[in-house]
Design a protein around this motif. Structure first.
Motif, PDB file in Angstrom:
ATOM      1  N   PRO A  98       0.817  -1.219   0.000  1.00 40.62           N
ATOM      2  CA  PRO A  98       0.000   0.000   0.000  1.00 40.62           C
ATOM      3  C   PRO A  98       0.854   1.275   0.000  1.00 40.62           C
ATOM      4  N   THR A  99       2.007   1.241   0.661  1.00 40.53           N
ATOM      5  CA  THR A  99       2.895   2.399   0.690  1.00 40.53           C
ATOM      6  C   THR A  99       3.453   2.681  -0.703  1.00 40.53           C
TER       7      THR A  99
ATOM      8  N   TYR B  85       0.924   6.645  -6.876  1.00 39.51           N
ATOM      9  CA  TYR B  85      -0.260   7.436  -7.180  1.00 39.51           C
ATOM     10  C   TYR B  85       0.002   8.925  -6.967  1.00 39.51           C
ATOM     11  N   ARG B  86       0.680   9.280  -5.900  1.00 40.67           N
ATOM     12  CA  ARG B  86       1.014  10.692  -5.641  1.00 40.67           C
ATOM     13  C   ARG B  86       1.924  11.249  -6.732  1.00 40.67           C
TER      14      ARG B  86
ATOM     15  N   ASP C  53       0.656   4.066  -2.888  1.00 37.09           N
ATOM     16  CA  ASP C  53       0.386   5.448  -2.505  1.00 37.09           C
ATOM     17  C   ASP C  53       1.440   6.380  -3.094  1.00 37.09           C
TER      18      ASP C  53
END
Length: 64
Positions: free
Chosen positions: A6-7, A13-14, A10
């Motif tokens: 998930p990190t 995506y950022r 994330d």
């Protein structure tokens, strides 16, 4: 592995969002420059007031 995935997603995506916003800002700046150039190009000269007034009244261009 449960925390890392998930990190990473994330972070990716950022970065994608940051790059997309930068691209959109660049396109807006280019569009604004083009609009200003077109807007300045379409303004009649001050010396053509009589001809421009006749065009506005009739909706037609005066012959050259």
């Amino acid at each position: 592995m449960g925390v890392i995935m998930p990190t990473i997603l994330d972070l990716l995506y950022r970065e994608y969002c940051r790059a997309r916003l930068a691209e959109m800002r660049k396109q807006l700046l280019i569009a604004a420059e083009r609009f200003e150039g077109l807007d300045a190009h379409h303004h009649p000269d001050q010396g053509d007031d009589e001809r421009t007034d006749a065009q506005r009244k009739t909706g037609r261009r005066a012959p050259n």
